[in-house]
Design a protein around this motif. Structure first.
Motif, PDB file in Angstrom:
ATOM      1  N   LEU A 134       0.986  -1.392   0.084  1.00 23.97           N
ATOM      2  CA  LEU A 134       0.112   0.122  -0.003  1.00 23.97           C
ATOM      3  C   LEU A 134       0.949   1.589   0.011  1.00 23.97           C
ATOM      4  CD1 LEU A 134      -3.102  -1.706   2.756  1.00 23.97           C
ATOM      5  CD2 LEU A 134      -2.874  -0.508  -0.116  1.00 23.97           C
ATOM      6  N   LEU A 135       1.660   1.402   0.696  1.00 24.49           N
ATOM      7  CA  LEU A 135       2.795   2.799   0.607  1.00 24.49           C
ATOM      8  C   LEU A 135       3.318   2.471  -0.629  1.00 24.49           C
ATOM      9  CD1 LEU A 135       4.324   2.064   4.766  1.00 24.49           C
ATOM     10  CD2 LEU A 135       2.654   3.969   3.517  1.00 24.49           C
ATOM     11  N   ALA A 136       3.843   1.876  -0.488  1.00 22.28           N
ATOM     12  CA  ALA A 136       4.801   1.616  -2.508  1.00 22.28           C
ATOM     13  C   ALA A 136       4.080   2.228  -3.850  1.00 22.28           C
ATOM     14  CB  ALA A 136       4.982  -0.104  -2.581  1.00 22.28           C
ATOM     15  N   GLN A 137       2.094   2.534  -3.873  1.00 21.10           N
ATOM     16  CA  GLN A 137       1.650   2.985  -4.495  1.00 21.10           C
ATOM     17  C   GLN A 137       1.863   4.104  -5.218  1.00 21.10           C
ATOM     18  OE1 GLN A 137      -2.680   1.790  -3.287  1.00 21.10           O
ATOM     19  NE2 GLN A 137      -2.723  -0.219  -4.015  1.00 21.10           N
ATOM     20  N   PHE A 138       2.167   4.306  -5.956  1.00 17.34           N
ATOM     21  CA  PHE A 138       2.264   6.130  -6.836  1.00 17.34           C
ATOM     22  C   PHE A 138       1.445   6.438  -7.612  1.00 17.34           C
ATOM     23  CE2 PHE A 138       5.164   3.530  -8.421  1.00 17.34           C
ATOM     24  CZ  PHE A 138       4.619   3.411  -9.775  1.00 17.34           C
ATOM     25  N   GLU A 139       0.795   7.548  -7.674  1.00 22.75           N
ATOM     26  CA  GLU A 139       0.407   7.919  -9.209  1.00 22.75           C
ATOM     27  C   GLU A 139       1.952   7.890  -9.934  1.00 22.75           C
ATOM     28  OE1 GLU A 139      -2.146   8.582 -10.258  1.00 22.75           O
ATOM     29  OE2 GLU A 139      -2.936   7.375  -8.511  1.00 22.75           O
ATOM     30  N   PRO A 140       1.825   7.539 -11.118  1.00 25.36           N
ATOM     31  CA  PRO A 140       2.604   8.190 -12.528  1.00 25.36           C
ATOM     32  C   PRO A 140       2.826   8.981 -12.683  1.00 25.36           C
ATOM     33  CG  PRO A 140       1.151   7.280 -13.710  1.00 25.36           C
ATOM     34  CD  PRO A 140       0.659   7.255 -12.166  1.00 25.36           C
ATOM     35  N   PRO A 141       4.536   9.963 -12.773  1.00 28.70           N
ATOM     36  CA  PRO A 141       5.016  10.566 -12.794  1.00 28.70           C
ATOM     37  C   PRO A 141       4.632  11.866 -14.586  1.00 28.70           C
ATOM     38  CG  PRO A 141       6.693   9.206 -12.788  1.00 28.70           C
ATOM     39  CD  PRO A 141       5.596   8.856 -12.372  1.00 28.70           C
ATOM     40  N   LEU A 142       4.329  12.608 -13.949  1.00 30.77           N
ATOM     41  CA  LEU A 142       3.756  13.736 -15.588  1.00 30.77           C
ATOM     42  C   LEU A 142       5.248  12.971 -16.918  1.00 30.77           C
ATOM     43  CD1 LEU A 142       2.435  16.458 -13.980  1.00 30.77           C
ATOM     44  CD2 LEU A 142       0.835  14.449 -15.130  1.00 30.77           C
ATOM     45  N   TYR A 143       5.088  13.520 -17.588  1.00 34.69           N
ATOM     46  CA  TYR A 143       5.922  12.807 -18.745  1.00 34.69           C
ATOM     47  C   TYR A 143       6.314  14.384 -18.112  1.00 34.69           C
ATOM     48  CZ  TYR A 143       8.612  13.613 -22.997  1.00 34.69           C
ATOM     49  OH  TYR A 143       9.154  13.458 -23.719  1.00 34.69           O
ATOM     50  N   SER A 144       7.648  14.458 -18.471  1.00 37.60           N
ATOM     51  CA  SER A 144       8.783  16.310 -18.462  1.00 37.60           C
ATOM     52  C   SER A 144      10.378  15.437 -19.573  1.00 37.60           C
ATOM     53  CB  SER A 144       9.479  15.995 -17.319  1.00 37.60           C
ATOM     54  OG  SER A 144      10.299  17.233 -16.869  1.00 37.60           O
TER      55      SER A 144
ATOM     56  N   LEU B 157       1.834   7.282 -25.563  1.00 38.33           N
ATOM     57  CA  LEU B 157       0.738   6.141 -24.627  1.00 38.33           C
ATOM     58  C   LEU B 157       0.693   5.959 -23.630  1.00 38.33           C
ATOM     59  CD1 LEU B 157       1.791   3.244 -26.901  1.00 38.33           C
ATOM     60  CD2 LEU B 157      -0.703   4.256 -26.738  1.00 38.33           C
ATOM     61  N   TYR B 158       2.411   6.632 -23.234  1.00 33.93           N
ATOM     62  CA  TYR B 158       2.577   6.533 -21.119  1.00 33.93           C
ATOM     63  C   TYR B 158       1.447   8.302 -20.961  1.00 33.93           C
ATOM     64  CZ  TYR B 158       4.816   7.998 -17.266  1.00 33.93           C
ATOM     65  OH  TYR B 158       4.925   8.155 -16.256  1.00 33.93           O
ATOM     66  N   VAL B 159       0.969   9.503 -21.523  1.00 36.26           N
ATOM     67  CA  VAL B 159       0.847  10.031 -21.385  1.00 36.26           C
ATOM     68  C   VAL B 159      -1.292  10.350 -21.552  1.00 36.26           C
ATOM     69  CG1 VAL B 159      -0.431  12.761 -22.231  1.00 36.26           C
ATOM     70  CG2 VAL B 159       2.004  11.577 -22.219  1.00 36.26           C
ATOM     71  N   LYS B 160      -1.212   8.599 -22.694  1.00 38.12           N
ATOM     72  CA  LYS B 160      -2.524   8.705 -22.515  1.00 38.12           C
ATOM     73  C   LYS B 160      -2.985   7.224 -21.504  1.00 38.12           C
ATOM     74  CE  LYS B 160      -3.061   9.504 -27.060  1.00 38.12           C
ATOM     75  NZ  LYS B 160      -3.687   8.483 -28.078  1.00 38.12           N
ATOM     76  N   LYS B 161      -1.600   7.129 -20.513  1.00 38.95           N
ATOM     77  CA  LYS B 161      -1.667   6.266 -18.785  1.00 38.95           C
ATOM     78  C   LYS B 161      -2.106   4.736 -19.808  1.00 38.95           C
ATOM     79  CE  LYS B 161      -3.323   9.198 -15.618  1.00 38.95           C
ATOM     80  NZ  LYS B 161      -2.499   9.501 -14.898  1.00 38.95           N
TER      81      LYS B 161
ATOM     82  N   GLY C  50       0.508  -0.692 -23.379  1.00 36.81           N
ATOM     83  CA  GLY C  50       0.886  -0.013 -24.460  1.00 36.81           C
ATOM     84  C   GLY C  50       2.399   0.388 -25.033  1.00 36.81           C
ATOM     85  N   ALA C  51       3.476   1.696 -23.508  1.00 38.24           N
ATOM     86  CA  ALA C  51       4.239   2.076 -24.229  1.00 38.24           C
ATOM     87  C   ALA C  51       4.994   1.180 -24.101  1.00 38.24           C
ATOM     88  CB  ALA C  51       3.894   3.086 -23.031  1.00 38.24           C
TER      89      ALA C  51
END
Length: 178
Positions: A37-47, A66-70, A74-75
């Motif tokens: 649970l602590l390891a979960q995260f939202e993916p970082p924005l593409y930068s 594809l990454y930007v579209k989550k 596929g990426a």
């Protein structure tokens, strides 16, 4: 009748006492589910790496779309091809590591994130350490997690506060990290 009531009361007290004992957590023991649970995260924005002089490869650009579209699964093929061709540097390897983490291939993600860290001072170094810490935490490797988080904190970058918070949550949860 008095004896029956006495026995009933005694059973009720013992039952409550036993339930409390069986539900007490063991000191220092945290289930793997808590780490996950602590390891979960939202993916970082593409930068994108602003220091990059040459344009990215076509496979990388398609993968990032594809990454930007989550669409992380596929990426993966485009990112793998980009990393294999060594066309897009640590940037491609970083996003490959993130996609691997998000699709459940933690072991491969750890390798890719470690490679980004091994590339040295890139714009992805701090993030690679932070997400490597998340990957290690998901496997229960508290010592490795702590080491990466401490390095992120020492960088005094954008992820310093998040790293301090995560490290505190691990310690507060009862894990003694030395």
């Amino acid at each position: 009748m008095t004896i029956a009531i006495g026995v009933f009361a005694w059973l009720a007290v013992e039952s409550r006492h036993d339930a409390g004992v069986s539900q007490s957590p063991q000191a220092g023991a945290i289930p793997l589910e808590r780490f996950q649970l602590l390891a979960q995260f939202e993916p970082p924005l593409y930068s994108p790496d602003e220091r990059r002089a040459s344009p990215h490869s076509r496979q990388y650009r398609v993968a990032i779309e594809l990454y930007v579209k989550k669409d992380f699964a596929g990426a993966l093929p485009g990112l793998r091809a980009s990393v294999a061709a060594q066309a897009d540097g640590p940037e491609a390897q970083f996003y490959l590591g993130i996609c691997l983490l998000l699709t459940g291939d933690r072991a491969a993600a750890v390798q890719d994130l470690q490679s980004v860290i091994g590339a040295g001072d890139t714009p992805y170094l701090e993030s690679a350490r932070f997400f490597l810490a998340k990957a290690l935490l998901g496997t229960g490797d508290v010592s490795g997690t702590r080491g990466q988080l401490e390095k992120v904190i020492a960088m005094h970058g954008d992820l310093e506060k998040r790293s301090e918070s995560l490290l505190t949550q691990i310690v507060v949860s009862g894990v003694k990290v030395k």
